[in-house]
Motif scaffolding. Structure first.
Motif, PDB file in Angstrom:
ATOM      1  N   GLU A  65       0.838  -1.206   0.000  1.00  0.00           N
ATOM      2  CA  GLU A  65       0.000   0.000   0.000  1.00  0.00           C
ATOM      3  C   GLU A  65       0.878   1.263   0.000  1.00  0.00           C
ATOM      4  N   VAL A  66       1.957   1.211   0.783  1.00  0.00           N
ATOM      5  CA  VAL A  66       2.878   2.357   0.838  1.00  0.00           C
ATOM      6  C   VAL A  66       3.579   2.524  -0.508  1.00  0.00           C
ATOM      7  N   TYR A  67       4.011   1.429  -1.096  1.00  0.00           N
ATOM      8  CA  TYR A  67       4.679   1.507  -2.401  1.00  0.00           C
ATOM      9  C   TYR A  67       3.777   2.205  -3.428  1.00  0.00           C
ATOM     10  N   ALA A  68       2.511   1.808  -3.454  1.00  0.00           N
ATOM     11  CA  ALA A  68       1.577   2.387  -4.433  1.00  0.00           C
ATOM     12  C   ALA A  68       1.376   3.879  -4.163  1.00  0.00           C
ATOM     13  N   LEU A  69       1.236   4.243  -2.898  1.00  0.00           N
ATOM     14  CA  LEU A  69       1.025   5.660  -2.562  1.00  0.00           C
ATOM     15  C   LEU A  69       2.252   6.493  -2.909  1.00  0.00           C
ATOM     16  N   LEU A  70       3.427   5.976  -2.601  1.00  0.00           N
ATOM     17  CA  LEU A  70       4.651   6.739  -2.856  1.00  0.00           C
ATOM     18  C   LEU A  70       4.883   6.943  -4.348  1.00  0.00           C
ATOM     19  N   LYS A  71       4.446   5.965  -5.132  1.00  0.00           N
ATOM     20  CA  LYS A  71       4.635   6.056  -6.583  1.00  0.00           C
ATOM     21  C   LYS A  71       3.934   7.316  -7.131  1.00  0.00           C
ATOM     22  N   ASP A  72       2.758   7.593  -6.603  1.00  0.00           N
ATOM     23  CA  ASP A  72       1.966   8.731  -7.094  1.00  0.00           C
ATOM     24  C   ASP A  72       2.280  10.031  -6.367  1.00  0.00           C
ATOM     25  N   ALA A  73       3.160   9.994  -5.392  1.00  0.00           N
ATOM     26  CA  ALA A  73       3.366  11.173  -4.533  1.00  0.00           C
ATOM     27  C   ALA A  73       4.427  12.118  -5.070  1.00  0.00           C
ATOM     28  N   GLU A  74       4.074  13.409  -5.075  1.00  0.00           N
ATOM     29  CA  GLU A  74       5.099  14.436  -5.339  1.00  0.00           C
ATOM     30  C   GLU A  74       5.666  14.908  -3.996  1.00  0.00           C
ATOM     31  N   GLY A  75       4.855  14.785  -2.957  1.00  0.00           N
ATOM     32  CA  GLY A  75       5.272  15.205  -1.621  1.00  0.00           C
ATOM     33  C   GLY A  75       5.070  14.085  -0.612  1.00  0.00           C
ATOM     34  N   ILE A  76       6.003  13.997   0.340  1.00  0.00           N
ATOM     35  CA  ILE A  76       5.925  12.952   1.371  1.00  0.00           C
ATOM     36  C   ILE A  76       6.047  13.617   2.741  1.00  0.00           C
ATOM     37  N   ILE A  77       5.152  13.224   3.649  1.00  0.00           N
ATOM     38  CA  ILE A  77       5.315  13.651   5.052  1.00  0.00           C
ATOM     39  C   ILE A  77       5.497  12.396   5.889  1.00  0.00           C
ATOM     40  N   LEU A  78       6.652  12.265   6.507  1.00  0.00           N
ATOM     41  CA  LEU A  78       6.868  11.164   7.444  1.00  0.00           C
ATOM     42  C   LEU A  78       6.680  11.728   8.847  1.00  0.00           C
ATOM     43  N   ALA A  79       5.742  11.153   9.582  1.00  0.00           N
ATOM     44  CA  ALA A  79       5.463  11.610  10.948  1.00  0.00           C
ATOM     45  C   ALA A  79       5.758  10.465  11.899  1.00  0.00           C
ATOM     46  N   THR A  80       6.589  10.741  12.901  1.00  0.00           N
ATOM     47  CA  THR A  80       6.983   9.667  13.820  1.00  0.00           C
ATOM     48  C   THR A  80       6.813  10.089  15.271  1.00  0.00           C
ATOM     49  N   PRO A  81       6.445   9.139  16.120  1.00  0.00           N
ATOM     50  CA  PRO A  81       6.588   9.412  17.552  1.00  0.00           C
ATOM     51  C   PRO A  81       8.071   9.260  17.895  1.00  0.00           C
ATOM     52  N   VAL A  82       8.525   9.936  18.940  1.00  0.00           N
ATOM     53  CA  VAL A  82       9.929   9.782  19.360  1.00  0.00           C
ATOM     54  C   VAL A  82      10.023   8.601  20.315  1.00  0.00           C
ATOM     55  N   TYR A  83      10.811   7.637  19.914  1.00  0.00           N
ATOM     56  CA  TYR A  83      11.072   6.471  20.767  1.00  0.00           C
ATOM     57  C   TYR A  83      12.578   6.437  21.041  1.00  0.00           C
ATOM     58  N   ASN A  84      12.925   6.496  22.310  1.00  0.00           N
ATOM     59  CA  ASN A  84      14.350   6.453  22.693  1.00  0.00           C
ATOM     60  C   ASN A  84      15.204   7.442  21.895  1.00  0.00           C
ATOM     61  N   GLY A  85      14.706   8.658  21.818  1.00  0.00           N
ATOM     62  CA  GLY A  85      15.486   9.722  21.201  1.00  0.00           C
ATOM     63  C   GLY A  85      15.595   9.654  19.695  1.00  0.00           C
ATOM     64  N   GLY A  86      14.767   8.864  19.061  1.00  0.00           N
ATOM     65  CA  GLY A  86      14.819   8.767  17.599  1.00  0.00           C
ATOM     66  C   GLY A  86      13.458   8.386  17.041  1.00  0.00           C
ATOM     67  N   ILE A  87      13.465   7.924  15.797  1.00  0.00           N
ATOM     68  CA  ILE A  87      12.201   7.528  15.168  1.00  0.00           C
ATOM     69  C   ILE A  87      11.716   6.191  15.742  1.00  0.00           C
ATOM     70  N   SER A  88      10.443   5.897  15.514  1.00  0.00           N
ATOM     71  CA  SER A  88       9.903   4.603  15.967  1.00  0.00           C
ATOM     72  C   SER A  88      10.420   3.493  15.062  1.00  0.00           C
ATOM     73  N   ALA A  89      10.405   2.290  15.588  1.00  0.00           N
ATOM     74  CA  ALA A  89      10.844   1.124  14.795  1.00  0.00           C
ATOM     75  C   ALA A  89       9.962   0.962  13.559  1.00  0.00           C
ATOM     76  N   GLN A  90       8.693   1.309  13.711  1.00  0.00           N
ATOM     77  CA  GLN A  90       7.767   1.188  12.576  1.00  0.00           C
ATOM     78  C   GLN A  90       8.159   2.138  11.450  1.00  0.00           C
ATOM     79  N   THR A  91       8.516   3.375  11.836  1.00  0.00           N
ATOM     80  CA  THR A  91       8.936   4.361  10.825  1.00  0.00           C
ATOM     81  C   THR A  91      10.200   3.868  10.128  1.00  0.00           C
ATOM     82  N   LYS A  92      11.129   3.350  10.908  1.00  0.00           N
ATOM     83  CA  LYS A  92      12.396   2.872  10.335  1.00  0.00           C
ATOM     84  C   LYS A  92      12.145   1.702   9.393  1.00  0.00           C
ATOM     85  N   THR A  93      11.209   0.846   9.746  1.00  0.00           N
ATOM     86  CA  THR A  93      10.925  -0.317   8.895  1.00  0.00           C
ATOM     87  C   THR A  93      10.372   0.122   7.541  1.00  0.00           C
ATOM     88  N   VAL A  94       9.487   1.111   7.571  1.00  0.00           N
ATOM     89  CA  VAL A  94       8.960   1.645   6.301  1.00  0.00           C
ATOM     90  C   VAL A  94      10.124   2.186   5.455  1.00  0.00           C
TER      91      VAL A  94
END
Ligand SMILES: Cc1cc2nc3c(=O)[nH]c(=O)nc-3n(C[C@H](O)[C@H](O)[C@H](O)COP(=O)(O)O)c2cc1C
Length: 194
Positions: A65-94
Protein backbone atom coordinates in the motif's frame (compact mmCIF):
# COMPACT_ATOMS: atom_id res chain seq x y z
CA UNK A 1 -0.45 14.15 -4.51
CA UNK A 2 0.95 14.35 -1.01
CA UNK A 3 1.18 11.20 1.08
CA UNK A 4 1.36 11.40 4.86
CA UNK A 5 2.77 8.33 6.55
CA UNK A 6 2.18 7.93 10.28
CA UNK A 7 4.78 5.81 12.08
CA UNK A 8 2.83 5.51 15.33
CA UNK A 9 1.08 2.28 16.32
CA UNK A 10 -1.56 4.36 18.10
CA UNK A 11 -4.40 6.66 17.08
CA UNK A 12 -3.06 9.46 19.29
CA UNK A 13 -0.79 12.47 19.03
CA UNK A 14 1.26 11.68 15.91
CA UNK A 15 -1.76 10.73 13.83
CA UNK A 16 -3.59 13.84 15.03
CA UNK A 17 -0.89 16.31 14.00
CA UNK A 18 -0.21 14.57 10.69
CA UNK A 19 -3.91 14.80 9.84
CA UNK A 20 -3.84 18.50 10.78
CA UNK A 21 -0.96 19.00 8.32
CA UNK A 22 -2.87 17.18 5.58
CA UNK A 23 -5.97 19.29 6.27
CA UNK A 24 -3.97 22.51 5.84
CA UNK A 25 -2.52 21.20 2.57
CA UNK A 26 -5.96 20.14 1.33
CA UNK A 27 -7.22 23.67 1.98
CA UNK A 28 -4.29 24.94 -0.09
CA UNK A 29 -5.58 22.83 -2.98
CA UNK A 30 -3.32 19.78 -2.79
CA UNK A 31 -4.57 16.22 -3.13
CA UNK A 32 -3.59 14.21 -0.06
CA UNK A 33 -3.50 10.61 1.13
CA UNK A 34 -2.98 9.19 4.60
CA UNK A 35 -1.33 5.93 5.62
CA UNK A 36 -0.75 4.62 9.12
CA UNK A 37 1.33 1.68 10.31
CA UNK A 38 -1.29 1.16 13.01
CA UNK A 39 -2.73 -2.35 12.72
CA UNK A 40 -0.67 -3.08 9.61
CA UNK A 41 1.67 -5.94 8.92
CA UNK A 42 5.00 -4.56 7.73
CA UNK A 43 7.98 -6.89 8.08
CA UNK A 44 11.61 -5.90 8.50
CA UNK A 45 13.92 -5.66 5.54
CA UNK A 46 16.15 -8.75 5.81
CA UNK A 47 18.75 -7.61 3.30
CA UNK A 48 18.04 -10.67 1.16
CA UNK A 49 18.82 -8.59 -1.93
CA UNK A 50 15.89 -10.11 -3.82
CA UNK A 51 14.89 -6.56 -4.81
CA UNK A 52 18.23 -5.90 -6.49
CA UNK A 53 17.65 -8.81 -8.86
CA UNK A 54 13.89 -8.74 -9.19
CA UNK A 55 13.09 -5.03 -8.82
CA UNK A 56 10.49 -5.74 -6.14
CA UNK A 57 10.40 -6.75 -2.51
CA UNK A 58 10.10 -10.45 -1.74
CA UNK A 59 7.85 -9.73 1.25
CA UNK A 60 4.15 -9.49 0.43
CA UNK A 61 2.51 -7.41 3.14
CA UNK A 62 0.94 -4.02 3.83
CA UNK A 63 4.02 -2.24 2.54
CA UNK A 64 2.48 -2.73 -0.91
CA UNK A 65 0.00 0.00 0.00
CA UNK A 66 2.88 2.36 0.84
CA UNK A 67 4.68 1.51 -2.40
CA UNK A 68 1.58 2.39 -4.43
CA UNK A 69 1.03 5.66 -2.56
CA UNK A 70 4.65 6.74 -2.86
CA UNK A 71 4.64 6.06 -6.58
CA UNK A 72 1.97 8.73 -7.09
CA UNK A 73 3.37 11.17 -4.53
CA UNK A 74 5.10 14.44 -5.34
CA UNK A 75 5.27 15.21 -1.62
CA UNK A 76 5.93 12.95 1.37
CA UNK A 77 5.31 13.65 5.05
CA UNK A 78 6.87 11.16 7.44
CA UNK A 79 5.46 11.61 10.95
CA UNK A 80 6.98 9.67 13.82
CA UNK A 81 6.59 9.41 17.55
CA UNK A 82 9.93 9.78 19.36
CA UNK A 83 11.07 6.47 20.77
CA UNK A 84 14.35 6.45 22.69
CA UNK A 85 15.49 9.72 21.20
CA UNK A 86 14.82 8.77 17.60
CA UNK A 87 12.20 7.53 15.17
CA UNK A 88 9.90 4.60 15.97
CA UNK A 89 10.84 1.12 14.80
CA UNK A 90 7.77 1.19 12.58
CA UNK A 91 8.94 4.36 10.82
CA UNK A 92 12.40 2.87 10.33
CA UNK A 93 10.92 -0.32 8.89
CA UNK A 94 8.96 1.64 6.30
CA UNK A 95 12.16 3.50 5.35
CA UNK A 96 14.22 0.32 5.06
CA UNK A 97 11.59 -1.38 2.94
CA UNK A 98 11.82 1.53 0.47
CA UNK A 99 15.10 -0.01 -0.66
CA UNK A 100 13.01 -2.11 -3.05
CA UNK A 101 11.67 1.04 -4.72
CA UNK A 102 15.12 2.44 -5.32
CA UNK A 103 16.37 -0.96 -6.48
CA UNK A 104 13.68 -0.91 -9.14
CA UNK A 105 14.26 2.74 -10.10
CA UNK A 106 17.21 4.69 -8.78
CA UNK A 107 15.38 7.93 -9.56
CA UNK A 108 12.26 6.87 -7.66
CA UNK A 109 12.52 9.66 -5.07
CA UNK A 110 14.09 12.25 -7.37
CA UNK A 111 12.25 15.58 -7.20
CA UNK A 112 9.87 14.34 -4.54
CA UNK A 113 9.72 16.81 -1.66
CA UNK A 114 9.82 15.54 1.92
CA UNK A 115 8.98 17.00 5.29
CA UNK A 116 9.11 15.54 8.76
CA UNK A 117 7.04 15.62 11.92
CA UNK A 118 8.26 14.27 15.26
CA UNK A 119 6.15 13.96 18.40
CA UNK A 120 7.81 13.37 21.75
CA UNK A 121 6.33 12.91 25.20
CA UNK A 122 9.02 15.15 26.64
CA UNK A 123 9.63 18.77 25.73
CA UNK A 124 13.19 18.05 24.69
CA UNK A 125 12.99 14.31 24.11
CA UNK A 126 14.81 13.80 20.82
CA UNK A 127 12.38 15.35 18.32
CA UNK A 128 15.18 16.98 16.33
CA UNK A 129 17.20 13.75 16.33
CA UNK A 130 14.18 11.91 14.95
CA UNK A 131 13.74 14.57 12.27
CA UNK A 132 17.43 14.32 11.38
CA UNK A 133 16.88 10.62 10.68
CA UNK A 134 13.94 11.36 8.41
CA UNK A 135 15.81 14.12 6.59
CA UNK A 136 18.79 11.80 6.16
CA UNK A 137 16.44 9.24 4.61
CA UNK A 138 15.24 11.86 2.12
CA UNK A 139 18.78 12.97 1.25
CA UNK A 140 20.12 9.43 0.87
CA UNK A 141 17.33 8.50 -1.49
CA UNK A 142 17.43 11.64 -3.62
CA UNK A 143 14.34 13.40 -2.29
CA UNK A 144 14.39 17.08 -1.34
CA UNK A 145 14.02 17.70 2.39
CA UNK A 146 12.40 20.88 3.66
CA UNK A 147 12.73 22.41 7.11
CA UNK A 148 10.67 24.99 8.92
CA UNK A 149 13.08 27.66 7.72
CA UNK A 150 15.32 30.09 9.52
CA UNK A 151 14.64 32.38 12.50
CA UNK A 152 12.96 30.47 15.24
CA UNK A 153 11.92 27.42 13.30
CA UNK A 154 12.99 23.82 13.37
CA UNK A 155 14.27 21.16 11.04
CA UNK A 156 10.63 20.24 10.70
CA UNK A 157 7.55 20.15 12.88
CA UNK A 158 8.34 19.20 16.47
CA UNK A 159 5.69 18.48 19.06
CA UNK A 160 5.58 17.96 22.81
CA UNK A 161 2.62 15.68 23.56
CA UNK A 162 3.17 15.12 27.30
CA UNK A 163 2.24 11.56 26.27
CA UNK A 164 -1.39 12.45 25.58
CA UNK A 165 -3.62 13.54 22.74
CA UNK A 166 -4.81 16.48 24.83
CA UNK A 167 -1.19 17.43 25.46
CA UNK A 168 -0.35 17.66 21.78
CA UNK A 169 -3.53 19.58 21.00
CA UNK A 170 -2.37 22.24 23.47
CA UNK A 171 1.15 22.54 22.05
CA UNK A 172 0.92 25.95 20.40
CA UNK A 173 4.65 26.07 19.70
CA UNK A 174 4.42 22.69 17.97
CA UNK A 175 1.61 23.91 15.73
CA UNK A 176 3.61 27.03 14.89
CA UNK A 177 6.48 24.82 13.72
CA UNK A 178 3.99 22.69 11.77
CA UNK A 179 2.44 25.67 9.96
CA UNK A 180 5.88 27.06 9.12
CA UNK A 181 7.13 23.74 7.77
CA UNK A 182 3.92 23.08 5.81
CA UNK A 183 4.21 26.53 4.20
CA UNK A 184 7.74 25.84 2.98
CA UNK A 185 6.78 22.32 1.89
CA UNK A 186 3.93 23.77 -0.20
CA UNK A 187 6.27 26.38 -1.70
CA UNK A 188 8.69 23.69 -2.86
CA UNK A 189 5.88 21.55 -4.26
CA UNK A 190 4.47 24.47 -6.23
CA UNK A 191 7.93 25.26 -7.57
CA UNK A 192 8.30 21.70 -8.86
CA UNK A 193 4.79 21.72 -10.30
CA UNK A 194 5.77 24.80 -12.27
C1 LIG B 1 9.21 2.86 23.63
C2 LIG B 1 8.95 4.31 23.82
C3 LIG B 1 10.01 5.18 23.91
C4 LIG B 1 9.80 6.54 24.06
N1 LIG B 1 10.88 7.36 24.09
C5 LIG B 1 10.70 8.70 24.14
C6 LIG B 1 11.81 9.59 24.06
O1 LIG B 1 12.96 9.18 23.94
N2 LIG B 1 11.57 10.92 24.08
C7 LIG B 1 10.31 11.44 24.20
O2 LIG B 1 10.15 12.66 24.20
N3 LIG B 1 9.20 10.61 24.29
C8 LIG B 1 9.38 9.26 24.25
N4 LIG B 1 8.28 8.42 24.29
C9 LIG B 1 6.93 9.01 24.40
C10 LIG B 1 6.24 9.20 23.05
O3 LIG B 1 7.08 9.83 22.11
C11 LIG B 1 4.99 10.06 23.21
O4 LIG B 1 4.09 9.49 24.12
C12 LIG B 1 4.28 10.30 21.87
O5 LIG B 1 3.19 11.16 22.06
C13 LIG B 1 3.81 8.99 21.27
O6 LIG B 1 3.14 9.23 20.06
P1 LIG B 1 1.59 8.80 19.87
O7 LIG B 1 0.82 9.63 20.83
O8 LIG B 1 1.30 9.08 18.46
O9 LIG B 1 1.54 7.35 20.21
C14 LIG B 1 8.48 7.05 24.17
C15 LIG B 1 7.38 6.16 24.09
C16 LIG B 1 7.62 4.81 23.93
C17 LIG B 1 6.46 3.85 23.82
Amino acid sequence: MIVGICGSPRKKATEHVLKEALTILKKMGFKTAFFTVRGKKIGFCTHCDYCLENKKCIIEDDMNEVYALLKDAEGIILATPVYNGGISAQTKTVMDRCRALVAADKNFFKHKVGMAIAVGGDRIGGQEMAIQQIITFYILNGAIPVSGGFFGANLGATFWSKDTLEGVKGDEEGFRSLRKTVRRFAEFLRRFEA
